[in-house]
Enzyme design. Structure first.
Site: not given
Length: 700
Positions: A91, A111
Site C-alpha cells: 500500500e 489482509e
C-alpha cells in the site's frame, strides 16, 4: 539485527533515500541489509487490540502519510522493492508515483486472510493499477504475485537486477521531477475500472461468489463494499471509508480466530526439550517408504517434491508398479493444475526407485512404514528394519491410531521409533503429526521437524495414545452425528448444519469419503481404548451388510456422479430406520425435536470434551497446537481459530451444562471430562495453561 528506525540520506543528485528499518516485519523500504522492502503491519498489534479493544494502537497513516505526504506531495517518490511488499508495504509502494522492483519480489494484500481489509488505501489503488477484476481477485484470495507478473499488470514500472535497483529508482525519481516520465497518482486513475455499470455488475457477481466460497467471513463482503465506495464516489471517498471498516473487522470473532490461527501455526515447531536444547538436526537425504498404497504413494510424492531420494518398497512387482504409477499420477496432476513446472516434476521422479527387498535400506536416513493397520505385520517390519537400517536411521510409522509402543515392543531401538502421521492425500494435506513415545529421543523428533520443513508440512508434535491428537479429538465427531440420527434427526440435515458452520462436509459425507471399512476398523480401536465413552450402534455394520462402502463403490449416504455435487441417496433411509429400531433410544419411540444450533452443539461439544482430555493428558504441547491440528487435519474452519479457541468463544460453562444434560438423557458418551469440570469450577478458559495430571506428564 538492526535497531528499528528511519534514515534519510540525500545524494549529490539531490535525491533523498529514505530507509525504514523495523525487522523482522517491515524490514526495509529501500533495500539494504536483509534485502526486504516491507512485510506490512506488525500483526502483534492485532493481537493486542483484540485482547484489550484499544483501537488507538492502530496507526492512522492512510490519509496523512500515504495521500498527503507521498501521493499528493510536491516531490516525486519511487518505491524500490526487493524481496517482498505485502499488506501495508505494498500500500505504501502504491502511494508512490512509480515502483521499481528486483526480480521475483512477492507482491500482495493478504489482509483478508487475517479477517480484515487493506487499511492504507489498498482497496482503492490496487484495482486502479492492475484492473478491477484482478485487484478484487488478489484481495479476496490473498494471493501474491511476482514482480514480473506485476509489471505485466501495470503495478510495477520496471524489473531490474538487485545491484541496479537503487540507482534505477533514483534516476526514475529525477525523470519524474523533470517530466521525462509521468507523475502518476494512482488514486486518481480510473481507466482500468471500466464504466460504472460494468464495475457494479462485476462487483455484484463477486459478492455472490464470495457468499458461496467465503461463508461466515464478513471481510470479503466488506472489502467489496469499500471498493465500490471508491468506484462510485471516487478513490478518496474509498480511502476515508477503509479505516472505519477495518476497525470494525479487527474486533470481529472472525479476525480474532484467524489471527489466533496465524500465531498458533508459528508456535508448533517450538518444542520444549527438543528445540530449546543443544541439539542440531541431522541431514535426511535418503528415505525409504514401505507400502505403495494411497498413503505410501502420497508420502513418497511429498518427499520427492522436497528433493529427497526415495526408495518405495512393495511385496511384489504388481503392487510396486501400481505404487509408482500413483506417484507419477500425483506429480502429473500437480503439473496439470499449474502447481509444478515440468522440469521440477521430472527432477522429482528421477529421485524415485522402486524396490522389492531391503537391500537399499543399508544407508537410508529415515524409513516411513505405511502398510495396512495390522499390528503383527507392523511389528515384523520394525524388527526387520532394526537389523537392516544404520544405527542413525529414524524408524517411523504412518499409523493413524495404533499405539507406537505396541508397534515397537519387539525391538530394542525404541529411542528412534517415532510416528509420522500424514493426512490423506499426503502430498497435498499440510499437517504432519510427529508422534513420540516416552522412549523416543529428542534427536529423532528434531530430525523429523526438519523433514517436515523440507517437504513444506506444518508439524505438530504429539504424545503417544490411540488416535494421537487429531483422530483422538475427533473420534466423537461421527459418533455424535450417529447419536442424533438414532434419535430420529434427519442425517442430511445434520450434514447441512455442519457445513453451514464451516466444515467442508458433514460427518456422514465424510464417512462416505473415508469408506465404511475404515470406519469399522478405526471404530474398534477407539471402542477398545475408550469403551467408557463411545456411542455404540449397528450403523456401519448395517451399511456394509447392505453392500454399501461409501464413495469407494458409489453406494453410501450420497449419490456420486462424475462432475456433479453429491446428492442425498434416499434409498439409505430404510437402513437408517432399521438402525433406529435396533438402537431403540428415541424417547417414546418418537424423533426428538431439535434446533440447528442444538444439532451443531451435539456434534461438536463431545469433540470439545475429548479435546479437554487430550489437553489434560498432555498429548499436545499447548492448546494452540490442537487448534492448528484441528484446522489442518480435520479442516475445522480457520476463521473460528481451531477447536479449543472456538470452544472458549462459546464458553466452557455452556458446554459443560449441555454435556451434563445430555449425559442424563443419553448416557456416558456425553459425560463431561474432569478437565472441563475443573475449568468451569475455577472460572478458567480451556486454553489457559494449568497444572496437568501426573498421568499427563508421561505423554510428552
Amino acid at each position: 539485527m538492526s535497531e528499528p528506525g528511519v534514515s534519510l540520506q540525500v545524494g549529490n543528485d539531490a535525491v533523498a533515500v529514505i530507509t525504514i528499518i523495523n525487522p523482522p516485519v517491515n524490514a526495509l523500504a529501500i533495500p539494504r541489509g536483509s534485502g526486504m522492502f516491507c512485510g506490512g503491519m506488525d500483526i502483534n498489534v492485532f493481537e493486542k487490540i483484540q485482547k484489550n479493544g484499544d483501537l488507538s494502537l492502530l496507526p492512522d497513516m492512510s490519509v496523512d502519510l500515504v495521500v498527503n505526504v507521498i501521493e499528493d506531495g510536491r516531490k516525486p517518490s519511487v518505491a524500490a522493492i526487493q524481496g517482498l511488499a505485502l499488506g501495508g508495504g505494498l500500500e505504501l509502494a502504491m502511494g508512490c508515483h512509480a515502483r521499481v522492483s528486483a526480480p521475483k519480489a512477492q507482491l500482495g494484500l493478504p489482509e483478508l486472510s487475517l479477517g480484515v481489509i487493506p487499511g492504507f488505501g489498498g482497496t482503492q489503488r490496487l484495482p486502479r493499477l492492475v484492473g478491477l477484476k484482478k485487484g478484487v481477485e488478489m484481495m479476496l484470495s490473498s494471493r501474491t504475485i511476482t514482480s514480473e507478473e506485476g509489471q505485466k499488470l501495470g503495478i510495477i514500472d520496471a524489473v531490474v537486477p538487485p545491484q541496479e535497483l537503487l540507482n534505477v529508482a533514483r534516476l526514475w525519481a529525477l525523470d519524474i521531477a523533470e517530466r521525462r516520465k509521468p507523475w502518476i497518482r494512482s488514486l486518481h486513475i480510473t481507466d482500468k475500472l471500466g464504466s460504472l455499470s460494468e464495475a457494479r455488475d462485476f462487483l455484484a457477481k463477486a459478492r455472490q461468489q464470495a457468499g458461496q466460497t467465503a461463508r461466515n467471513m464478513p471481510q470479503h463482503q466488506a472489502c467489496l463494499d469499500v471498493i465500490e465506495e471508491g468506484v462510485v464516489h471516487g478513490g478518496y471517498a474509498g480511502v476515508l471509508k477503509e479505516p472505519k471498516v477495518f476497525q470494525e473487522l479487527v474486533l470481529s470473532d472472525t479476525s480474532k480466530g484467524l489471527v489466533h490461527a496465524f500465531f498458533a501455526q508459528r508456535m508448533t515447531s517450538k518444542v520444549p526439550g527438543v528445540t530449546d536444547v543443544a541439539l542440531k538436526p541431522r541431514r535426511v537425504g535418503k528415505v525409504a517408504v514401505i507400502g505403495g498404497g494411497l498413503m505410501g504413494s502420497g508420502i513418497a510424492t511429498a518427499l520427492l517434491l522436497g528433493n529427497m531420494h526415495v526408495y518405495l518398497k512393495e511385496v511384489n512387482a504388481e503392487l510396486l508398479s501400481k505404487g509408482i504409477k500413483s506417484i507419477e499420477g500425483n506429480i502429473k496432476g500437480l503439473v496439470a493444475r499449474g502447481k509444478l513446472v515440468q522440469g521440477k516434476a521430472e527432477k522429482a521422479l528421477s529421485l524415485l526407485k522402486g524396490v522389492l527387498d531391503y537391500s537399499e535400506f543399508k544407508d537410508v536416513d529415515l524409513v516411513i512404514e505405511a502398510v495396512i493397520e495390522n499390528v503383527p505385520l507392523k511389528q515384523t517390519i520394525f524388527s526387520d528394519l532394526e537389523k537392516i537400517c544404520p544405527p542413525h536411521c529414524i524408524l517411523a510409522t504412518n499409523t493413524s491410531t495404533i499405539d507406537l509402543s505396541i508397534i515397537g515392543e519387539k525391538t530394542s531401538s525404541q529411542d528412534r521409533i517415532v510416528g509420522a502421521h500424514f493426512f490423506s492425500p499426503a502430498h497435498l494435506m499440510p499437517l504432519l503429526e510427529i508422534v513420540r513415545t516416552k522412549k523416543t529421543s529428542a534427536q529423532a523428533v528434531l530430525d523429523l521437524l526438519r523433514v517436515a520443513k523440507t517437504i513444506k508440512k506444518l508439524p505438530v508434535v504429539v504424545g503417544n495414545c490411540t488416535g494421537f491428537a487429531v483422530n483422538r479429538t475427533f473420534f466423537p465427531y461421527s459418533q455424535g452425528a450417529r447419536l442424533l440420527a438414532n434419535l430420529g434427526v434427519d442425517l442430511f440435515r445434520i450434514d447441512r448444519v455442519i457445513t453451514n458452520f464451516g466444515m467442508p462436509m458433514g460427518p456422514f459425507q465424510l464417512q462416505d469419503l473415508a469408506g465404511y471399512g475404515v470406519a469399522l476398523a478405526v471404530g474398534k480401536e477407539f471402542d477398545a481404548a475408550f469403551s467408557d465413552r463411545t456411542f455404540k450402534s449397528p450403523f456401519v455394520d448395517l451399511l456394509i451388510k447392505n453392500g454399501r462402502n461409501g464413495k469407494v463403490n458409489g453406494k453410501g449416504f450420497y449419490i456420486y456422479e462424475k462432475g456433479a455435487k453429491p446428492k442425498p441417496d434416499f434409498s439409505v433411509l430404510p437402513i437408517i430406520e432399521e438402525c433406529r429400531r435396533l438402537t431403540n433410544i428415541m424417547p417414546s419411540g418418537k424423533p426428538i425435536s431439535v434446533s440447528d444450533q442444538e444439532i451443531l452443539e451435539m456434534v461438536l461439544f463431545p469433540v470439545v470434551n475429548e479435546a479437554c482430555r487430550v489437553l489434560d493428558e498432555g498429548v499436545v504441547v499447548r492448546a494452540s497446537d490442537l487448534d492448528v491440528a484441528s484446522v489442518l487435519g480435520m479442516s475445522f474452519p480457520s476463521y473460528r481459530g481451531g477447536i479449543v479457541f472456538w470452544a472458549d468463544t462459546v464458553g466452557a460453562s455452556h458446554i459443560y451444562k449441555c454435556l451434563k444434560k445430555w449425559t442424563n438423557l443419553y448416557g456416558n458418551f456425553c459425560k463431561p471430562s474432569r478437565y472441563l469440570e475443573e475449568r468451569v469450577a475455577k472460572g478458567l478458559t480451556l486454553s489457559e495453561p494449568g497444572s496437568m495430571s501426573s498421568f499427563s506428564r508421561s505423554r510428552l
